[in-house]
Design a protein around this motif. Structure first.
Motif, PDB file in Angstrom:
ATOM      1  N   LEU A  72       0.798  -1.103  -0.036  1.00 13.75           N
ATOM      2  CA  LEU A  72       0.005   0.049  -0.053  1.00 13.75           C
ATOM      3  C   LEU A  72       0.962   1.428   0.102  1.00 13.75           C
ATOM      4  N   ASP A  73       0.796   2.015  -1.136  1.00 16.43           N
ATOM      5  CA  ASP A  73       1.452   3.329  -1.361  1.00 16.43           C
ATOM      6  C   ASP A  73       0.912   4.573  -1.670  1.00 16.43           C
ATOM      7  N   CYS A  74      -0.382   4.313  -1.552  1.00 13.04           N
ATOM      8  CA  CYS A  74      -1.125   5.301  -2.124  1.00 13.04           C
ATOM      9  C   CYS A  74      -2.251   5.741  -1.106  1.00 13.04           C
ATOM     10  N   ALA A  75      -2.238   7.090  -0.447  1.00 14.56           N
ATOM     11  CA  ALA A  75      -2.994   7.583   0.538  1.00 14.56           C
ATOM     12  C   ALA A  75      -4.659   7.516   0.245  1.00 14.56           C
ATOM     13  N   HIS A  76      -4.700   8.050  -1.314  1.00 15.27           N
ATOM     14  CA  HIS A  76      -6.186   8.153  -1.534  1.00 15.27           C
ATOM     15  C   HIS A  76      -6.461   6.767  -1.849  1.00 15.27           C
ATOM     16  N   CYS A  77      -5.971   5.597  -2.407  1.00 16.28           N
ATOM     17  CA  CYS A  77      -6.349   4.342  -2.199  1.00 16.28           C
ATOM     18  C   CYS A  77      -6.767   3.796  -0.817  1.00 16.28           C
ATOM     19  N   ALA A  78      -5.969   4.091   0.272  1.00 19.23           N
ATOM     20  CA  ALA A  78      -6.204   3.637   1.558  1.00 19.23           C
ATOM     21  C   ALA A  78      -7.680   4.111   1.738  1.00 19.23           C
ATOM     22  N   SER A  79      -7.876   5.411   1.496  1.00 15.20           N
ATOM     23  CA  SER A  79      -9.305   6.094   1.935  1.00 15.20           C
ATOM     24  C   SER A  79     -10.022   5.338   1.061  1.00 15.20           C
ATOM     25  N   ARG A  80     -10.217   5.106  -0.117  1.00 18.42           N
ATOM     26  CA  ARG A  80     -11.152   4.412  -0.904  1.00 18.42           C
ATOM     27  C   ARG A  80     -11.235   3.033  -0.208  1.00 18.42           C
ATOM     28  N   ILE A  81     -10.175   2.298   0.132  1.00 17.68           N
ATOM     29  CA  ILE A  81     -10.355   1.012   0.939  1.00 17.68           C
ATOM     30  C   ILE A  81     -11.258   1.072   1.936  1.00 17.68           C
ATOM     31  N   GLU A  82     -10.771   2.116   2.827  1.00 11.70           N
ATOM     32  CA  GLU A  82     -11.602   2.188   4.165  1.00 11.70           C
ATOM     33  C   GLU A  82     -13.081   2.445   3.820  1.00 11.70           C
ATOM     34  N   ASN A  83     -13.477   3.330   2.850  1.00 11.22           N
ATOM     35  CA  ASN A  83     -14.862   3.587   2.695  1.00 11.22           C
ATOM     36  C   ASN A  83     -15.570   2.639   2.198  1.00 11.22           C
ATOM     37  N   GLY A  84     -14.686   1.766   1.382  1.00  8.61           N
ATOM     38  CA  GLY A  84     -15.367   0.644   0.538  1.00  8.61           C
ATOM     39  C   GLY A  84     -15.724  -0.561   1.403  1.00  8.61           C
ATOM     40  N   VAL A  85     -14.792  -0.822   2.390  1.00  7.05           N
ATOM     41  CA  VAL A  85     -14.697  -2.120   3.335  1.00  7.05           C
ATOM     42  C   VAL A  85     -16.022  -1.746   4.170  1.00  7.05           C
ATOM     43  N   ARG A  86     -15.873  -0.574   4.919  1.00  5.44           N
ATOM     44  CA  ARG A  86     -16.994  -0.014   5.799  1.00  5.44           C
ATOM     45  C   ARG A  86     -18.426  -0.358   5.251  1.00  5.44           C
ATOM     46  N   GLU A  87     -18.689  -0.070   3.794  1.00  7.27           N
ATOM     47  CA  GLU A  87     -20.054  -0.317   3.478  1.00  7.27           C
ATOM     48  C   GLU A  87     -20.218  -1.881   3.145  1.00  7.27           C
ATOM     49  N   LEU A  88     -19.168  -2.760   3.340  1.00  8.43           N
ATOM     50  CA  LEU A  88     -19.775  -4.046   2.907  1.00  8.43           C
ATOM     51  C   LEU A  88     -20.458  -4.786   4.184  1.00  8.43           C
ATOM     52  N   GLU A  89     -21.276  -5.614   3.778  1.00  3.00           N
ATOM     53  CA  GLU A  89     -22.355  -6.238   4.611  1.00  3.00           C
ATOM     54  C   GLU A  89     -21.473  -6.924   5.568  1.00  3.00           C
ATOM     55  N   GLY A  90     -21.922  -6.851   6.719  1.00  4.28           N
ATOM     56  CA  GLY A  90     -21.529  -7.691   7.998  1.00  4.28           C
ATOM     57  C   GLY A  90     -20.369  -6.942   8.602  1.00  4.28           C
ATOM     58  N   VAL A  91     -19.947  -5.699   8.252  1.00  4.63           N
ATOM     59  CA  VAL A  91     -19.029  -4.861   8.653  1.00  4.63           C
ATOM     60  C   VAL A  91     -19.409  -3.826   9.609  1.00  4.63           C
ATOM     61  N   SER A  92     -19.256  -3.450  10.723  1.00  3.64           N
ATOM     62  CA  SER A  92     -19.704  -2.701  11.563  1.00  3.64           C
ATOM     63  C   SER A  92     -18.823  -1.743  11.799  1.00  3.64           C
ATOM     64  N   SER A  93     -17.593  -1.823  11.509  1.00  6.24           N
ATOM     65  CA  SER A  93     -16.666  -0.471  11.561  1.00  6.24           C
ATOM     66  C   SER A  93     -15.226  -0.975  10.718  1.00  6.24           C
TER      67      SER A  93
END
Length: 787
Positions: free
Chosen positions: A13-34
């Protein structure tokens, strides 16, 4: 609940923007509370609903691969199956035996590192995890220790457990004193009472066996294993030889005084161990977990993130967290060496290892124990001994060859003169050879040198300076070039927007909004200051594209408009006409749809002790102090002139900083060292390239602790010369011991060879010198006098 917590390492992982996209995307997955992604440590933490772990993990991996295909997702639970294992050797009091155990353990299958710290009695084994599954490592370690030191008990530790002093030390001391007392009475009776020859000999022999029986047994046992040359063999051979030539009183007396000296030496070493443990006595014993309206006392390892704990007055803070209720004064001296308590209130970060002075604090835990500040500090200090200084390695090798050479010399001394000199008697020259053997034991060096380095590392940690190994502590002595980053190192890194200058019809608020949106995904202090000045939360859907241009700035698409925010290089690269301001501070230029929108002026303050730190470094003999910064030439030269630096190199890209370090590295002489001092976050390549990477770590900075060889926990530049002073004091004490021990031994070896020194002087030159060297080594703990 514990199974719901997941943690993954995002390798690559070497892209701050990608890190933000990953965080937002995983947060929206079903079964993920945080979900949260730490870009600096490349760690993804998430909480999942119970019972649906496998599909959530699979979906998380697929989402990350779709965003960044090159990222490797590693379950942190597997990486935390620590390949480093610690064994506490209860009752270990022989430095030479410690070296043998370390060497044999290193030869076990699958062991990549074996390091035995004689001071803390801890054997640290690093292994290949697959190898430990096939081999019973614990059993093999026990077998090695049992064979080399049968009286030592092996206790496997968790990575963070304490090496407590057991009751066995007290019992051993009592037994030894009893044996010495009985032996002394029997010796005195045999020497002064009117007895016949056989009774006198019987009493001397009984006293000899009572006092030195364990030494004889160890020597015999080691000889059967082919391990001849150690202090047990030397003492056994010398005293048995004294009996053989009829010197019964001296044979017993030498063994008696040797054991008395060993007892005093053991007391001194244990006292030193206790002092070093006291320096690092920051590990909390328990945590008060809040459950409803009640609290329960549990181990800090049992607390998970987001749980709430209560810290009462006088208690150590067990885990890192954020205060949600209560105000207090907190003693941070154990971490920083600062005597003045700090005030904390709701919203303040609280670090483990500090002490709550007065108020009751309610704290939300932000890091589990193994990732907490106190855990990292303990791990660094306790494992620093595995990276041994060249002097330590030299003494270990020296002792290995020194003893056999002395034994061979003693044999030549015993038998050659009587053969060559007609008037010489065998008994006289054998006695001289025996004296020679007693003097030759290298214990003074083998014990005191590691003790000095360990004390130096422990003392430095007490002053808020974490040194990752005694090799780095010794290297600090040879530093002649110190290169600094500017932001967060020599300056506070706390930026404020001091001027907003719109151009070409743009409004001030409009200019600030575009700049804040462009900097939305950056963790740089300048970006943080721009967002703070804007003061409105930026919605992720406003930013459609984002590209961080290293050393230049940001390119982003904000509400459908192309925005550039960065330095002059970025404007020149994009061929955008811009205004060159005269304003002080760092300038961020902004262009919208390739039209120049204006600039923001951002100022930073120099740290209070930065100028005095530079002055002290020059007083210590540093040849050059140089600042390397990506900031503008105007700002860099202003700060450099203010601090009295020798050279300033500004407007550098990250790879250009590395090139500067390599240039200065090529200038230094063979035995000279170069330090680079940075903030540990964006200077990782330069920290790695320098001889010694030193990070202004700040309290609890994970990135700094990971990246550097030395971490300044208080962020004070004045700690740099203090670290060098501690290193110089440590080396001074080490060489005092080396010169003293070898000098005294050389004198007495010469006296012994010419028949001037007797067994009595021989005992002093061995045991007495060791005791003095150990007591001298303890002085390194007095950090206040390190100047």
């Amino acid at each position: 609940m514990n199974d719901q917590h997941k943690e993954f390492l995002l390798e690559g992982l070497d892209c701050a923007h990608c890190a933000s996209r990953i965080e937002n995307g995983v947060r929206e997955l079903e079964g993920v509370s945080s979900c949260s992604v730490n870009f600096v440590t490349k760690t993804l933490r998430m909480e999942t609903e119970q019972g649906i772990d496998i599909p959530v993990i699979q979906n998380t991996r697929e989402l990350i691969q779709s965003i960044e295909p090159h990222i490797n997702v590693v379950d942190r639970r597997k990486t935390k199956q620590n390949p480093v294992r610690n064994f506490y050797l209860e009752g270990l009091d022989c430095a030479n035996c410690a070296a043998k155990i370390e060497k044999e353990a290193a030869g076990l299958p699958g062991v990549s590192l074996s390091s035995l710290d004689f001071v803390s009695k801890t054997l640290r084994i690093k292994t290949d995890p697959t190898a430990t599954e096939k081999n019973d490592l614990s059993a093999e370690i026990v077998q090695i220790v049992k064979r080399l030191e049968p009286g030592v008990k092996v206790v496997q530790q968790s990575p963070h457990s304490r090496s407590e002093k057991s009751q066995e030390d007290g019992t051993k001391n009592a037994v030894m004193l009893t044996r010495i007392g009985v032996g002394a009475v029997l010796t005195a009776t045999a020497a002064f009472a009117p007895l016949n020859q056989w009774l006198e000999f019987s009493l001397f022999l009984a006293a000899y066996l009572i006092v030195g029986g364990d030494i004889l047994l160890k020597a015999i046992r080691n000889i059967t294993r082919g391990q001849v040359f150690d202090e047990n063999f030397l003492m056994s051979l010398a005293t048995a030889g004294a009996f053989a030539v009829g010197q019964f009183p001296e044979g017993v007396a030498v063994m008696l005084f040797y054991q008395v000296g060993e007892w005093f030496q053991s007391l001194a070493v244990n006292r030193s161990r206790k002092s070093i443990r006291a320096l690092m006595d920051i590990r909390p014993d328990y945590a008060n977990r809040k459950v409803g309206n009640k609290t329960e006392r549990v181990s800090p390892e049992d607390i998970r993130t987001n749980e709430v704990i209560i810290v009462k007055p006088g208690e150590k803070v067990p885990l890192d967290g954020k205060i949600i209720e209560g105000e207090s004064m907190v003693d941070t001296s154990a971490l920083t060496g600062e005597s003045v308590p700090r005030k904390v209130k709701p919203g303040s970060d609280l670090l483990s290892g500090t002490i709550n002075k007065n108020g009751v604090l309610t704290v939300e835990v932000t890091k589990e124990f193994e990732d907490s500040t106190v855990s990292k500090i303990l791990d660094l200090v306790q494992n620093a001994s595995s990276k041994k200084a060249p002097t330590e390695n030299f003494i270990t090798k020296f002792a290995r060859y020194y003893t056999p050479v002395v034994v061979i010399t003693a044999a030549v001394l015993a038998f050659l003169p009587p053969v060559l000199i007609q008037s010489a008697s065998f008994s006289d020259w054998i006695y001289r050879a025996l004296v020679f053997l007693v003097i030759s034991c290298p214990c003074a060096l083998v014990v005191s040198i590691p003790l000095s380095f360990f004390g130096g590392v422990g003392g430095a940690s007490k002053a808020g300076i974490l040194i990752k190994g005694s090799n780095y502590l010794e290297a600090l002595n040879d530093v002649k070039y110190v290169l600094f980053d500017k932001t967060g190192t020599l300056t506070k890194g706390v930026f404020n927007v001091t001027r907003i200058q719109p151009e070409n019809g743009f409004l001030s608020d409009e200019l600030l909004a575009y700049a804040a949106a462009a900097e939305a995904h950056s963790n740089h202090p300048i970006a943080v200051s721009i967002r703070a000045a804007y003061g409105i939360e930026i919605q992720p859907d406003q930013i459609e594209g984002y590209n961080e241009i290293s050393g230049h700035g940001i390119e982003a698409t904000v509400k459908g408009k192309e925005v550039f925010a960065g330095n002059e290089k970025l404007m020149n690269q994009e061929k955008i006409a811009f205004t060159k301001p005269e304003a002080d501070g760092t300038i961020v230029h902004v262009a919208v749809n390739r039209v120049y929108a204006g600039y923001l002026a951002i100022s930073d303050e120099v740290k209070e002790d930065a100028a005095s730190a530079i002055r002290m470094l020059k007083e210590l003999g540093i040849k050059k102090t140089v600042m390397l910064t990506g900031d503008s030439k105007t700002v860099g030269e202003r700060v450099g002139h203010q601090l009295g630096l020798d050279e300033v190199h500004a407007e550098l890209l990250p790879h250009e900083k590395v090139a500067q370090v390599e240039k200065w590295d090529a200038r230094k002489l063979k035995n000279e060292k170069l330090i680079f001092v940075g903030d540990g976050i964006n200077d990782t390549p330069v920290l790695a390239r320098a001889d010694i990477g030193m990070a202004m770590g700040g309290l609890g900075s994970d990135a700094a602790i990971e990246a550097a060889d030395v971490v300044i926990m208080t962020d004070e530049p004045s700690k740099i010369p203090e670290a060098i002073k501690i290193a110089k004091r440590t080396r001074r004490i080490v060489w005092q011991n080396i010169i003293f021990a070898l000098g005294v031994k050389a004198i007495f070896l010469t006296l012994g060879a010419f028949g001037i020194a007797t067994m009595w002087e021989a005992v002093f030159s061995d045991v007495g010198v060791t005791l003095i060297a150990v007591l001298n080594a303890m002085r390194v703990l007095n950090v206040k006098n390190s100047a």
